[in-house]
Design a protein around this motif. Structure first.
Motif, mmCIF file in Angstrom:
data_model
loop_
_atom_site.group_PDB
_atom_site.id
_atom_site.type_symbol
_atom_site.label_atom_id
_atom_site.label_comp_id
_atom_site.label_asym_id
_atom_site.label_seq_id
_atom_site.Cartn_x
_atom_site.Cartn_y
_atom_site.Cartn_z
ATOM 1 N N ALA A 113 138.146 88.220 88.468
ATOM 2 C CA ALA A 113 138.513 88.522 89.854
ATOM 3 C C ALA A 113 139.075 87.284 90.552
ATOM 4 N N THR A 114 138.454 86.141 90.320
ATOM 5 C CA THR A 114 138.899 84.897 90.962
ATOM 6 C C THR A 114 140.275 84.489 90.458
ATOM 7 N N ILE A 115 140.494 84.549 89.136
ATOM 8 C CA ILE A 115 141.803 84.129 88.626
ATOM 9 C C ILE A 115 142.882 85.131 89.018
ATOM 10 N N ALA A 116 142.531 86.419 89.136
ATOM 11 C CA ALA A 116 143.508 87.417 89.597
ATOM 12 C C ALA A 116 143.917 87.125 91.037
ATOM 13 N N GLU A 117 142.959 86.725 91.850
ATOM 14 C CA GLU A 117 143.249 86.373 93.248
ATOM 15 C C GLU A 117 144.170 85.150 93.320
ATOM 16 N N LEU A 118 143.868 84.126 92.521
ATOM 17 C CA LEU A 118 144.711 82.925 92.482
ATOM 18 C C LEU A 118 146.099 83.241 91.933
ATOM 19 N N ASN A 119 146.156 84.100 90.928
ATOM 20 C CA ASN A 119 147.423 84.488 90.327
ATOM 21 C C ASN A 119 148.304 85.212 91.350
ATOM 22 N N ALA A 120 147.701 86.057 92.155
ATOM 23 C CA ALA A 120 148.449 86.779 93.198
ATOM 24 C C ALA A 120 148.920 85.821 94.293
ATOM 25 N N LYS A 121 148.010 84.946 94.727
ATOM 26 C CA LYS A 121 148.326 84.045 95.838
ATOM 27 C C LYS A 121 149.384 83.008 95.478
ATOM 28 N N TRP A 122 149.269 82.393 94.299
ATOM 29 C CA TRP A 122 150.117 81.261 93.965
ATOM 30 C C TRP A 122 151.276 81.590 93.040
ATOM 31 N N MET A 123 151.159 82.676 92.261
ATOM 32 C CA MET A 123 152.206 83.004 91.295
ATOM 33 C C MET A 123 152.901 84.326 91.604
ATOM 34 N N LYS A 138 151.848 87.229 91.020
ATOM 35 C CA LYS A 138 151.661 88.114 89.870
ATOM 36 C C LYS A 138 150.367 88.898 90.050
ATOM 37 N N THR A 139 150.354 90.088 89.475
ATOM 38 C CA THR A 139 149.201 90.969 89.615
ATOM 39 C C THR A 139 148.281 90.846 88.409
ATOM 40 N N GLY A 140 146.983 90.805 88.667
ATOM 41 C CA GLY A 140 145.983 90.839 87.610
ATOM 42 C C GLY A 140 145.549 89.474 87.134
ATOM 43 N N PRO A 141 144.523 89.472 86.296
ATOM 44 C CA PRO A 141 144.007 88.203 85.771
ATOM 45 C C PRO A 141 144.950 87.607 84.731
ATOM 46 N N THR A 142 144.917 86.303 84.623
ATOM 47 C CA THR A 142 145.692 85.580 83.616
ATOM 48 C C THR A 142 144.754 84.629 82.885
ATOM 49 N N ASP A 143 145.249 83.936 81.888
ATOM 50 C CA ASP A 143 144.399 83.075 81.074
ATOM 51 C C ASP A 143 144.200 81.680 81.658
ATOM 52 N N VAL A 144 145.287 81.063 82.150
ATOM 53 C CA VAL A 144 145.207 79.707 82.687
ATOM 54 C C VAL A 144 146.254 79.533 83.778
ATOM 55 N N LEU A 145 145.875 78.803 84.804
ATOM 56 C CA LEU A 145 146.802 78.410 85.862
ATOM 57 C C LEU A 145 146.750 76.891 85.979
ATOM 58 N N ALA A 146 147.895 76.280 86.175
ATOM 59 C CA ALA A 146 147.998 74.829 86.295
ATOM 60 C C ALA A 146 148.568 74.484 87.665
ATOM 61 N N PHE A 147 147.867 73.607 88.367
ATOM 62 C CA PHE A 147 148.282 73.172 89.698
ATOM 63 C C PHE A 147 148.470 71.655 89.692
ATOM 64 N N PRO A 148 149.713 71.192 89.438
ATOM 65 C CA PRO A 148 149.959 69.745 89.417
ATOM 66 C C PRO A 148 149.809 69.136 90.806
ATOM 67 N N MET A 149 149.375 67.892 90.851
ATOM 68 C CA MET A 149 149.190 67.201 92.127
ATOM 69 C C MET A 149 150.244 66.114 92.343
ATOM 70 N N ASP A 150 150.148 65.032 91.590
ATOM 71 C CA ASP A 150 151.017 63.874 91.813
ATOM 72 C C ASP A 150 152.235 63.848 90.893
ATOM 73 N N GLU A 151 152.498 64.963 90.216
ATOM 74 C CA GLU A 151 153.644 65.089 89.310
ATOM 75 C C GLU A 151 153.716 63.934 88.320
ATOM 76 N N ALA A 167 136.973 85.014 80.160
ATOM 77 C CA ALA A 167 136.995 86.440 79.819
ATOM 78 C C ALA A 167 138.361 86.839 79.259
ATOM 79 N N VAL A 168 139.430 86.373 79.860
ATOM 80 C CA VAL A 168 140.772 86.657 79.348
ATOM 81 C C VAL A 168 140.972 85.921 78.018
ATOM 82 N N ALA A 169 140.478 84.679 77.935
ATOM 83 C CA ALA A 169 140.584 83.919 76.683
ATOM 84 C C ALA A 169 139.883 84.653 75.542
ATOM 85 N N ALA A 170 138.737 85.258 75.818
ATOM 86 C CA ALA A 170 137.995 85.991 74.780
ATOM 87 C C ALA A 170 138.798 87.184 74.269
ATOM 88 N N LEU A 171 139.449 87.896 75.174
ATOM 89 C CA LEU A 171 140.288 89.032 74.763
ATOM 90 C C LEU A 171 141.471 88.572 73.920
#
Length: 167
Positions: A45-55, A57-70, A93-97
């Protein structure tokens, strides 16, 4: 090198292994020794929320990367830049699938996703065929080297005599 791993997912996670992997990859990529990386494992649920907000995209994903200082990989004869690499958010959970579908262990998938995410934080992408080949070849190389390093460390530890505290 500061690598913080937090498990907010509710799933069992080997935080120390992810720290070792992160340190290994950052060392191999010549990232400044004082660079900071945060890895957080979350539920679907948390990664799906982050995926929607920042990417967007709908639904859960496996990994999100948020660079800071490039930050970028360091060059052989140059001092690497100091700074905050960024944040990785993993979903065990997504990684397990994905691991089940690929026929390997969940830890192997988490290792792959962590390495993949760090490469994204360092500016690698896989949108174009040439970029894809470069990133995935580097990812495979780093994972292979890490697994060899872990195996050698385990063999070395097994050969060490147990300490005798009876003094």
């Amino acid at each position: 090198m500061s690598i913080e791993v937090q498990n907010e997912s509710g799933a069992e996670l080997d935080e120390h292994r992810l720290q070792r992997l992160g340190r290994f990859v950052l060392d191999r990529m010549r990232v400044h020794p004082l660079a900071e990386l945060s890895v957080t494992a979350v539920d679907e649920a948390t990664i799906a929320e982050l995926n929607a907000k920042w990417m967007d995209k709908t639904g859960p994903t496996d990994v999100l990367a948020f660079p800071m200082d490039e930050l970028r990989p360091g060059l052989v004869n140059a001092e690497p830049e100091e700074g905050v690499l960024g944040d990785l958010v993993l979903c065990p959970a997504v990684a397990a699938l994905q691991a089940e579908a690929a026929g390997h262990a969940t830890q192997d998938e988490l290792d792959l996703l962590t390495t993949h995410g760090i490469l994204h934080l360092l500016g690698y992408d896989h949108g174009e065929p040439d970029e894809h080949r470069e990133m995935f070849a580097l990812q495979a190389q780093l994972l292979g080297e890490f697994l060899g390093h872990e195996s050698a460390a385990a063999q070395h530890a097994a050969r060490q005599p147990a300490s005798d505290d009876r003094g």
